[in-house]
Design a protein around this motif. Structure first.
Motif, short mmCIF file in Angstrom:
data_model
loop_
_atom_site.label_atom_id
_atom_site.label_comp_id
_atom_site.label_asym_id
_atom_site.label_seq_id
_atom_site.Cartn_x
_atom_site.Cartn_y
_atom_site.Cartn_z
N VAL A 1 5.15 -3.10 2.65
CA VAL A 1 4.92 -2.83 1.24
C VAL A 1 3.86 -3.81 0.75
N PRO A 2 2.65 -3.33 0.47
CA PRO A 2 1.61 -4.23 -0.02
C PRO A 2 2.08 -4.96 -1.28
N SER A 3 1.75 -6.23 -1.37
CA SER A 3 2.20 -7.02 -2.53
C SER A 3 1.55 -6.48 -3.80
N SER A 4 2.34 -6.41 -4.87
CA SER A 4 1.86 -5.90 -6.14
C SER A 4 2.42 -6.75 -7.26
N VAL A 5 1.60 -7.00 -8.25
CA VAL A 5 2.04 -7.71 -9.45
C VAL A 5 2.06 -6.69 -10.58
N LEU A 6 3.24 -6.42 -11.12
CA LEU A 6 3.42 -5.43 -12.17
C LEU A 6 3.95 -6.11 -13.42
N VAL A 7 3.33 -5.82 -14.54
CA VAL A 7 3.72 -6.42 -15.81
C VAL A 7 4.02 -5.30 -16.80
N ILE A 8 5.13 -5.41 -17.53
CA ILE A 8 5.48 -4.39 -18.52
C ILE A 8 4.45 -4.37 -19.64
N ARG B 1 4.90 9.24 6.37
CA ARG B 1 5.86 8.33 6.99
C ARG B 1 5.21 7.48 8.08
N ALA B 2 4.28 8.03 8.83
CA ALA B 2 3.64 7.28 9.90
C ALA B 2 2.89 6.06 9.38
N GLY B 3 2.50 6.10 8.09
CA GLY B 3 1.80 4.96 7.52
C GLY B 3 2.66 3.71 7.40
N TRP B 4 3.98 3.87 7.51
CA TRP B 4 4.91 2.74 7.45
C TRP B 4 5.21 2.18 8.84
N LEU B 5 4.71 2.85 9.86
CA LEU B 5 5.14 2.53 11.22
C LEU B 5 3.98 2.15 12.11
#
Length: 265
Positions: free
Chosen positions: A22-29, A109-113
């Protein structure tokens, strides 16, 4: 979990990427949005299996403890910044939110593997055969350092080296687009058999052709030879036994090559 339920008994740890899943993401409300479920489809925040406006659901766990469980909806370009924003809501809460930031997830799905199945160098290949209803093709080397050549070609025809290269490329970098638990019964279609110089035998059997993706579901069997590295055999079997894999593109096309394709006109 990501938008779909894993197949029963599916062992993702055989293939899952060791890092960067899971690429790191910074999410702000940015602001609060609707808390009405009937409005969720407009924001692509309905249940992932909904016919209209389904979200992507991401669940993060530490063992049995759920750290986060969120639904990600459609992007919103009106939010400032280079990455824009997106709609989201938490599992168990009615309120939805507009967030600043973006989450980039694999579309398939293959993108996770780790989807590379075989990496047998062409120089290590001793023989290749492709058996199908259209006829059999056999390749072998005349001696040490010699190229793989078509066996028993018609006396008035010349082999096509490019076609031979397309077939041997399958085992030099075979990768899958999807994976599932193996079904019952034997493969029904072309069978590619590769023998290496140290006696390793790898059979790639076509299970069924997929018209929608122009791919093929395959099953892989591995046999050890007298000079084969036991660790290599064990690693290959761990990754392939009990599963079927969908291959697409050049790999799927190569498995369907007919004998005539290996001859120049």
């Amino acid at each position: 979990t990501y938008g779909r339920t894993p197949s029963p008994g599916f062992e993702y740890d055989r293939f899952v990427r060791p890092s960067g899943v899971v690429p790191s993401s910074v999410l702000v409300i940015e602001e609060a949005k609707t808390d009405r479920p009937d409005r969720y489809p407009e924001l692509s925040l309905a249940a992932p299996d909904a016919e209209d406006g389904g979200a992507r659901r991401i669940t993060l766990r530490d063992g049995d403890e759920v750290i986060a469980d969120v639904y990600l909806g459609k992007a919103e370009s009106s939010v400032g910044g280079t990455r824009g924003g997106l709609y989201a809501r938490r599992e168990g809460e009615a309120r939805s939110w507009l967030l600043r930031g973006a989450v980039e997830l694999p579309g398939a799905r293959a993108g996770w593997l780790v989807n590379r199945l075989l990496e047998i160098k062409r120089d290590d290949i001793a023989t290749v055969s492709l058996e199908s209803d259209a006829g059999d093709v056999r390749l072998a080397r005349a001696g040490e350092g010699e190229p793989l050549r078509l066996q028993d070609p018609p006396p008035d025809r010349e082999e096509d080296a490019a076609a031979i290269g397309r077939l041997t490329a399958v085992v030099d970098g075979l990768a899958f687009a999807d994976v599932r638990k193996a079904g019952e019964g034997d493969p029904d279609g072309p069978v590619l058999t590769v023998t290496t110089r140290d006696g390793l035998v790898v059979r790639v059997g076509s299970v069924v052709q997929v018209e929608q993706t122009k791919g093929r579901w395959i099953r892989i069997d591995v046999e050890a030879g007298s000079g084969t590295d036991p660790e290599q055999v064990a690693a290959l079997r761990t990754r392939t036994e009990g599963y079927e894999f969908e291959v697409r593109g050049a790999d799927a096309e190569a498995l369907g090559m007919k004998p005539a394709a290996f001859l120049k006109f």
